[in-house]
Scaffold this active site. Structure first.
Site, PDB file in Angstrom:
ATOM      1  N   ARG A  51      33.582  34.557  41.413  1.00  0.00           N
ATOM      2  CA  ARG A  51      33.223  33.288  40.904  1.00  0.00           C
ATOM      3  C   ARG A  51      32.222  33.654  39.599  1.00  0.00           C
ATOM      4  O   ARG A  51      32.058  32.963  38.734  1.00  0.00           O
ATOM      5  CB  ARG A  51      32.356  32.424  41.947  1.00  0.00           C
ATOM      6  CG  ARG A  51      33.099  31.749  42.573  1.00  0.00           C
ATOM      7  CD  ARG A  51      32.437  31.090  43.706  1.00  0.00           C
ATOM      8  NE  ARG A  51      33.179  30.274  44.701  1.00  0.00           N
ATOM      9  CZ  ARG A  51      32.719  29.506  45.440  1.00  0.00           C
ATOM     10  NH1 ARG A  51      31.410  29.033  45.474  1.00  0.00           N
ATOM     11  NH2 ARG A  51      33.472  28.724  46.398  1.00  0.00           N
ATOM     12  N   ASP A 161      22.516  16.350  44.044  1.00  0.00           N
ATOM     13  CA  ASP A 161      22.850  17.744  44.202  1.00  0.00           C
ATOM     14  C   ASP A 161      22.270  18.600  43.505  1.00  0.00           C
ATOM     15  O   ASP A 161      21.819  18.406  42.563  1.00  0.00           O
ATOM     16  CB  ASP A 161      24.650  17.775  43.889  1.00  0.00           C
ATOM     17  CG  ASP A 161      25.406  18.843  44.648  1.00  0.00           C
ATOM     18  OD1 ASP A 161      26.234  18.447  45.623  1.00  0.00           O
ATOM     19  OD2 ASP A 161      25.279  20.243  44.205  1.00  0.00           O
TER      20      ASP A 161
HETATM   21  C1  LIG Z   1      31.172  21.172  50.290  1.00  0.00           C
HETATM   22  S1  LIG Z   1      30.348  19.934  49.289  1.00  0.00           S
HETATM   23  C2  LIG Z   1      30.191  18.417  50.314  1.00  0.00           C
HETATM   24  C3  LIG Z   1      30.368  17.173  49.396  1.00  0.00           C
HETATM   25  C4  LIG Z   1      30.392  16.188  50.196  1.00  0.00           C
HETATM   26  N1  LIG Z   1      29.167  15.800  50.819  1.00  0.00           N
HETATM   27  C5  LIG Z   1      31.438  15.938  51.188  1.00  0.00           C
HETATM   28  O1  LIG Z   1      31.508  16.106  52.338  1.00  0.00           O
HETATM   29  O2  LIG Z   1      32.717  15.833  50.579  1.00  0.00           O
HETATM   30  C6  LIG Z   1      28.571  20.746  49.472  1.00  0.00           C
HETATM   31  C7  LIG Z   1      27.719  20.407  48.316  1.00  0.00           C
HETATM   32  O3  LIG Z   1      26.466  20.581  48.701  1.00  0.00           O
HETATM   33  C8  LIG Z   1      25.656  21.117  47.646  1.00  0.00           C
HETATM   34  N2  LIG Z   1      24.396  21.839  48.062  1.00  0.00           N
HETATM   35  C9  LIG Z   1      24.428  22.979  48.867  1.00  0.00           C
HETATM   36  N3  LIG Z   1      23.092  23.669  48.860  1.00  0.00           N
HETATM   37  C10 LIG Z   1      22.291  22.696  48.174  1.00  0.00           C
HETATM   38  C11 LIG Z   1      20.908  22.324  48.361  1.00  0.00           C
HETATM   39  N4  LIG Z   1      20.408  23.257  48.707  1.00  0.00           N
HETATM   40  N5  LIG Z   1      20.641  21.346  47.615  1.00  0.00           N
HETATM   41  C12 LIG Z   1      21.340  20.295  47.118  1.00  0.00           C
HETATM   42  N6  LIG Z   1      22.779  20.468  47.333  1.00  0.00           N
HETATM   43  C13 LIG Z   1      23.131  21.428  47.822  1.00  0.00           C
HETATM   44  C14 LIG Z   1      26.746  21.905  46.842  1.00  0.00           C
HETATM   45  O4  LIG Z   1      26.402  22.114  45.532  1.00  0.00           O
HETATM   46  C15 LIG Z   1      27.852  21.094  47.119  1.00  0.00           C
HETATM   47  O5  LIG Z   1      28.312  20.226  46.007  1.00  0.00           O
END
Ligand SMILES: C[S@@+](CC[C@H](N)C(=O)[O-])C[C@H]1O[C@@H](n2cnc3c(N)ncnc32)[C@H](O)[C@@H]1O
Length: 288
Positions: A51, A161
């Site tokens: 990445r 996010d």
């Molecule tokens: C796998 S995606 C899930 C998206 C959606 N909630 C779903 O279930 O389809 C996880 C998301 O969490 C966000 N994320 C991870 N750590 C985070 C943090 N500390 N604060 C805000 N967002 C976070 C990531 O950037 C990512 O876009």
């Protein structure tokens, strides 16, 4: 506090384009945990390399050690954002784990309607960790379908996010047409419009229900709530238990009494918090 990568070299693979030592990996993993709560563990070197190699190439940085030094320096502050964007996992889709949207349309909205009799027609839903927007748009479409009188409500969905690129994309609401595969044709027709070759855009009536914001769940939150419903699905998978404990406690503080929390299929609240009652299928009700 971010410390600099150590100077000892320990390449993971000699034939790689960029030298990537175990110390570089440890630095990046520590940084990610400290900034986002995401705990990669010891075995994600290849993922991190894949990445971030693109970033090194783009910036003409010759090694991971130099990259780590750069993002630890004051000049590297913007690149640090790009590092975090690159290391988050953003997999998502429309109506993922559809039973949560069904539950929202039935029980969730019926309880919100009952509360409205005394509290007024106000509805607040938070999609925390919304990625590129498919989750909050699925919520908004659910509301549009289940609430013909939504125009008489003060209804708002907050979508947040940590990944600035995901927030930008979500706000735009433009997707490849394939993203709608598997969605019922009537929903596609009603809530999406063609947007150039192979692209679709979420219609304005759905977009206008959502505010997309950049927010790190580990940081201070500007909003006071209360929320009727919080979606935080497939976000905490890589958070350790202590981080989850604090986060779910903060969610409970922001939910109305009896409010719903939806979490992802591989997540659970056992040993994390007793402030929610599990109703089944990762649907939780705030009880304290
Ligand atoms: C796998 S995606 C899930 C998206 C959606 N909630 C779903 O279930 O389809 C996880 C998301 O969490 C966000 N994320 C991870 N750590 C985070 C943090 N500390 N604060 C805000 N967002 C976070 C990531 O950037 C990512 O876009």
């Amino acid at each position: 506090m971010i410390s600099k990568a150590s100077t000892s070299a320990d390449p993971v693979a000699d034939d790689r384009e960029f030298t990537f030592s175990t110390d570089d990996y440890a630095f990046l993993a520590r940084l990610l945990k400290e900034k986002t709560g995401i705990d990669l563990g010891p075995s994600k070197q290849n993922m991190v390399y894949a990445r971030l190699a693109k970033r090194l190439r783009k910036l003409h940085i010759p090694s991971f050690r130099a990259y780590c030094d750069f993002i630890a320096s004051p000049e590297g502050i913007d690149e640090l954002g790009a590092t975090l964007n690159a290391l988050t996992t953003n997999l998502t889709k429309f109506f993922r784990e559809n039973h949560h949207f069904e539950h929202l349309a039935d029980q969730g909205l019926s309880e919100i309607r009952s509360r409205a009799a005394t509290a007024g027609k106000k509805l607040r839903i938070w999609s925390a960790g919304c990625s590129s927007g498919e989750e909050p748009y699925s919520i908004a479409i659910t509301l549009r379908r289940a609430m013909p009188d939504i125009g008489q409500w003060d209804a708002k969905i907050l979508a947040t996010d940590i990944d600035t690129e995901m927030v930008r994309r979500g706000n735009e609401g433009i997707y490849n047409a394939e993203a709608l595969e598997g969605m019922a044709p009537d929903l596609r027709e009603k809530y999406f419009e063609q947007h150039g070759p192979g692209k679709v855009r979420v219609k304005a009536e759905v977009r206008q229900l959502i505010s997309f914001k950049h927010l790190n769940l580990m940081a201070q939150w500007p909003m006071k709530g209360p929320f009727d419903v919080i979606f935080c699905r497939n976000v905490v998978i890589y958070f350790d238990k202590d981080t989850q404990r604090v986060l779910f406690d903060r969610y409970a503080n922001l939910l109305v009494p009896g409010g719903f929390l939806y979490i992802g299929h591989s997540e659970n609240l056992f040993g994390i918090t007793e402030r929610f009652k599990l109703l089944g299928r990762n649907i939780h009700r705030k009880i304290a």
